[in-house]
Design an enzyme around this catalytic site. Sequence first.
Site, PDB file in Angstrom:
ATOM      1  N   THR A 493       0.883  -1.161   0.000  1.00  0.00           N
ATOM      2  CA  THR A 493       0.000   0.000   0.000  1.00  0.00           C
ATOM      3  C   THR A 493       0.915   1.203   0.000  1.00  0.00           C
ATOM      4  OG1 THR A 493      -1.622  -1.192   1.360  1.00  0.00           O
ATOM      5  CG2 THR A 493      -1.833   1.170   1.322  1.00  0.00           C
ATOM      6  N   GLY A 523     -10.106  -3.946   1.025  1.00  0.00           N
ATOM      7  CA  GLY A 523      -9.378  -3.927   2.289  1.00  0.00           C
ATOM      8  C   GLY A 523      -9.600  -2.657   3.077  1.00  0.00           C
ATOM      9  N   ASP A 524      -8.636  -2.339   3.915  1.00  0.00           N
ATOM     10  CA  ASP A 524      -8.791  -1.227   4.850  1.00  0.00           C
ATOM     11  C   ASP A 524      -8.491   0.135   4.238  1.00  0.00           C
ATOM     12  OD1 ASP A 524      -6.022  -2.317   4.860  1.00  0.00           O
ATOM     13  OD2 ASP A 524      -5.650  -0.570   6.113  1.00  0.00           O
ATOM     14  N   THR A 543      -0.907   0.192   6.524  1.00  0.00           N
ATOM     15  CA  THR A 543      -0.485  -0.764   5.507  1.00  0.00           C
ATOM     16  C   THR A 543      -0.347  -2.123   6.162  1.00  0.00           C
ATOM     17  OG1 THR A 543       1.359  -1.488   4.121  1.00  0.00           O
ATOM     18  CG2 THR A 543       1.891   0.088   5.863  1.00  0.00           C
ATOM     19  N   GLY A 544      -1.143  -3.076   5.730  1.00  0.00           N
ATOM     20  CA  GLY A 544      -1.065  -4.404   6.342  1.00  0.00           C
ATOM     21  C   GLY A 544      -2.240  -5.266   5.953  1.00  0.00           C
ATOM     22  N   TRP A 545      -2.526  -6.230   6.775  1.00  0.00           N
ATOM     23  CA  TRP A 545      -3.606  -7.179   6.533  1.00  0.00           C
ATOM     24  C   TRP A 545      -4.927  -6.471   6.802  1.00  0.00           C
ATOM     25  CZ3 TRP A 545      -2.824 -12.958   8.127  1.00  0.00           C
ATOM     26  CH2 TRP A 545      -3.845 -13.737   7.548  1.00  0.00           C
TER      27      TRP A 545
END
Length: 635
Positions: A493, A523-524, A543-545
């Site tokens: 991201t 996603g988020d 930035t991540g899962w």
Amino acid sequence: MANAANGVERHVIGDTALPTPETPTPGLLLMGGGDRNYEAIRWFLGKAGHGHVVVLRASYGGEIGEEFHNDVGGVASVETFVFSSREASTDPAVLASLAKADGIFIAGGDQSNYVNFWKGTPVEDALNAHIAAGKPIGGTSAGLAILGEFLYGAMDGGSLRSPQALSDPLGDANTIERDFLRVPLLRGVVTDTHFRERDRLGRLIAFIAKAETLSDGRVVIGLGVDEDAAVAVEGDGTARVYPLTAQSGGALVVRGGFAESQQRGKPLRLARVDTVGVGSESVLHLPSGRVENAVSRQSYAVERGRLRELPASEGVPMVLAIHGGAGVERGDLDEAGLAEARAALEAALRAGHAKLQAGAPAMDAVKAAITVLEDAPSFNAGKGAVFTHDGRNELDAAVMDGASGAAGAVAGVSRVRNPILLADRVMTSSAHVMMVGAGAEAFAHEQKLDLVDPSYFRTERRWQQLQRALEAERKAQPQASVLTGDARPYFGTVGAVALDADGLLAAGTSTGGMTNKRYGRVGDAPIIGAGTWADARCAVSGTGWGEYYIRAAAAHEICARVRLRGDDIRIASDAVIDQLIPGAGGDGGAIALDANGRVAFPFNTPGMYRGWIGADGVPHVAVFREDEIVLPDGR
């Protein structure tokens, strides 16, 4: 012509039966309480369609009406009502005139009379209906003081002076009222007048301190208008100052969001208060308080109830921080690829810094930086986006303005070259917060943003990542997760957070999502509060899962800890990213920036593309955990 009845005296000049020449338009005139500026009044009368103006006051007579009609001109009639009791607020003639008014002007005097006579009465309802109808309203001195969402009511019959206000900002003498007039452009604002002439900076700071105890956690800003100045606010919130003479003053914006808690009976103590001067060549934006072409920027400390100027070296520290995604490991890129990524990070920082140095708002810096990262194939956003299970690129992005709380987001677009710019247009040019898919792309076309063939986003590196993920999926058990295969398909991201010269924050995030994602997964990144958040004290891009960031409302959670608990930005960021998210089974990173210019780069993976740049224009970038990067300490 004048007559008096039922606690109200009526004065009329002009012909109330004439038609209104032009349609009234929204406007707000804030006059500082001295001699009235005729150029500003002409602006106001123009907003009223040169029709029929009603003046409200609680002392004197019809002098303002005569001035408007005879000296300034360009108005069909001016009807003045002078109140001497609360009972007059139910007078049918008064209410009928207010309902028909093309413009309403509230005179100076004692604002406690206005609160006592009008609050909770049909006159209050009539004033709010006038504002809601998009008609202009204005005031001078006490008439200006009552227009903000929060107002100093002088309810004890006195007039609070700065030394007294600073000595006990939460005391009974600081009578801050709310829930009176509903002027959208003054939401979260408390005003003051006769500002420079009566040395009222101290008391305006005290007004803010008390108002923030009533604001449900929202930041309050102060607007002080000098005696010989008028602030004319257009319907879109842009405002300019009309000085009475070339030597006259202007206005001053005082930033709230005070971190320190105050105690009743104790003098005010604040480590820092930022002020921005507004002159005749400036553009003020309300209700955010952002100022273009400011005439001054001065910060103060308040110690034991006394103001102390801070040196310029301790001014607002313009800062931009960026990330290019967490989860990177040594071996993901060769030396040439790593150098390319570092160069793109530095280019993004310089692009955003150029905006800040030119006096642009934080949001412009965020967009400039992210646009560079979207155009770089090194990162999972824009040109470097990953592929879905079906071999498509589906892009998401979001922006949020910390001063106004405005936000925009897009998801599932496949033809928009720079999704971050489309997210900004959703925020600024639509009534919505999020748009998705084909509808978002149709809006992009209307906004004349760059649309590209989907093949623009194809890179061989990302295509091979998808092939490896598909092969691993075929070999996996039938019940295997979509995440099986490519080591970190959910990472990647880009994002930016910025603090501008006005002390205002903004955040933005852009992503290609997850390699091998299915079913329109989002996603988020484009979800406000999950991967992107900004308020007056804190800005975050994650930035991540994404699933874990969504469940935790991660970006908002960081800022909530700063706002509500007073946590340091680094402590709050570490608690969410390095404890809360991993504790639930997720991982990743974030960038976070507070209003003092302190930056946090929490991540729990081997690496995260990251960097920051300050006022000196020197970019600082890092990739892996062991890379050294000196963090700005803020102010």
